[in-house]
Design an enzyme around this catalytic site. Structure first.
Site, PDB file in Angstrom:
ATOM      1  N   LYS A   1     -34.007   9.141  17.030  1.00 26.50           N
ATOM      2  CA  LYS A   1     -33.476   7.789  17.169  1.00 26.50           C
ATOM      3  C   LYS A   1     -32.667   7.485  15.920  1.00 26.50           C
ATOM      4  O   LYS A   1     -33.199   7.459  14.809  1.00 26.50           O
ATOM      5  CB  LYS A   1     -34.627   6.796  17.330  1.00 26.50           C
ATOM      6  CG  LYS A   1     -34.180   5.346  17.306  1.00 26.50           C
ATOM      7  CD  LYS A   1     -35.303   4.423  17.694  1.00 26.50           C
ATOM      8  CE  LYS A   1     -34.883   2.968  17.554  1.00 26.50           C
ATOM      9  NZ  LYS A   1     -35.938   2.046  17.958  1.00 26.50           N
TER      10      LYS A   1
ATOM     11  N   LYS B   1     -31.539   8.966  21.270  1.00 32.33           N
ATOM     12  CA  LYS B   1     -31.056   7.591  21.383  1.00 32.33           C
ATOM     13  C   LYS B   1     -30.150   7.271  20.209  1.00 32.33           C
ATOM     14  O   LYS B   1     -30.556   7.553  19.075  1.00 32.33           O
ATOM     15  CB  LYS B   1     -32.266   6.652  21.391  1.00 32.33           C
ATOM     16  CG  LYS B   1     -31.945   5.195  21.388  1.00 32.33           C
ATOM     17  CD  LYS B   1     -33.201   4.393  21.241  1.00 32.33           C
ATOM     18  CE  LYS B   1     -32.817   2.944  20.994  1.00 32.33           C
ATOM     19  NZ  LYS B   1     -33.932   2.139  20.650  1.00 32.33           N
TER      20      LYS B   1
END
Ligand code: PBG
Length: 321
Positions: free
Chosen positions: A192, A245
């Site tokens: 992330k 992400k």
């Protein structure tokens, strides 16, 4: 000369040669929950998406399920006055998210529920972990994330998805779930990045940090191999599924993760800013919305994602893409 144009002769031929097709089974659809009753609050920065109170969320789910979407990701949105330094309201067994999970499962036992496990939605300072001074402290945050995951699992979540980017969070959660006899799986937000594309989400969830940024825990997008190392560590800690992400701007990482860990289901999150960018461009007449999303989501799948978290899931099906 090799002739390629025969592959592109007409629509049926092109369909025949298509290697990748996005399908409704790939989607995980996010929901923002607010407390109360009969609340439907449109989110201006995420056109077409609203915050729902639990009763309204259950009503909305009827359509979602009818469209064939069976996986949802829940985010709790908490009033500022109810938050505290340590995010107490997030890991209570009667938290907003827990109550909503139970309600959903009463009505739709087969829906697969994922929950975001992070402190940023619940702390008054809006950081993803506990603060010691102005520093987000890793190790004291771990038991709180584990406790949040546990109450979600006990309420009936199928997957808990730790997104705080604390080292060791997957292991802490796995250990506690195991100790308490819970079988919920872990979808790890493994790679992330500290991204500029989370703006509309923070607005929607009221989870923007009140000072500083998330660069001491979310990944630096200038790194090349760290994402793979993060994923590898999560897999070792027992992650059942992994995630990259954002998605659209990190296709290289998705591709490499899918090659390096072919046996682990890989999710990619088309985040709020990526969604908003496409929506805004379409609204300005710069591209066709449906075709723009279709291309973007297909690229994410082509890169190797098995599942895509996207705010566009319902529209995708509604528009027959
Ligand atoms: C943190 C979390 C965020 C998103 C999902 N979980 C925000 C952040 O890390 O700053 C962003 C998702 C999106 O932008 O759509 N709990």
């Amino acid at each position: 000369m090799k002739r390629f144009r025969p592959y592109r002769l007409d629509a049926a031929t092109r369909d025949f040669y298509a290697d990748v097709r996005v399908s409704v089974n790939d989607f995980i659809y996010p929901y923002f929950i607010v407390d109360g009753e009969h609340e439907i609050q449109p989110i201006h920065s995420l056109k077409g998406i609203s915050r729902f109170s639990p009763d309204e969320l259950v009503k909305d789910l009827e359509e979602t399920i009818a469209l064939g979407i069976d996986k949802i990701l829940l985010f709790g949105v908490i009033e500022q006055e109810l938050k505290d330094e340590v995010g107490t309201i997030g890991y209570d067994k009667d938290s907003l998210v827990c109550r909503t999970i139970r309600l959903i499962k009463q009505h739709y036992p087969k829906v697969i529920i994922f929950t975001d496990v992070c402190l940023c939605e619940y702390t008054s300072h809006g950081h993803c972990g506990l603060l010691v001074g102005e520093t987000v402290d890793n190790d004291t945050t771990l038991p709180l994330l584990a406790q949040m995951a546990l109450v979600h699992a006990q309420a009936g979540a199928d997957f808990v998805a730790p997104s705080a980017m604390m080292d060791g969070q997957v292991k802490a959660i796995k250990d506690l779930l195991h100790k308490k006899g819970q079988t919920a799986k872990v979808l790890a937000y493994s790679a992330k990045y500290s991204s500029n594309f989370y703006g509309p989400f923070r607005d929607a969830a009221g989870s923007a940090p009140s000072f500083g940024d998330r660069k001491t825990y979310q990944m630096d997008y200038r790194t090349k191999n760290q994402g793979l190392e993060e994923i590898s560590a999560d897999v070792e800690e027992g992650a059942d599924w992994i995630m990259v992400k954002p998605a659209q701007t990190y296709l290289d990482i998705i591709q490499r993760a899918s090659v390096a860990f072919p046996e682990i289901p890989l999710a990619a999150y088309q985040v709020s800013g990526e969604f908003a960018m496409l929506k805004t461009a379409a609204a300005a007449g710069l591209l066709n919305e449906e075709l723009g999303f279709l291309e973007s989501l297909t690229a994410i799948k082509r890169a190797g994602a098995n599942y895509i978290i996207t705010y566009y899931a319902k529209d995708f099906v509604r528009k027959g893409l």
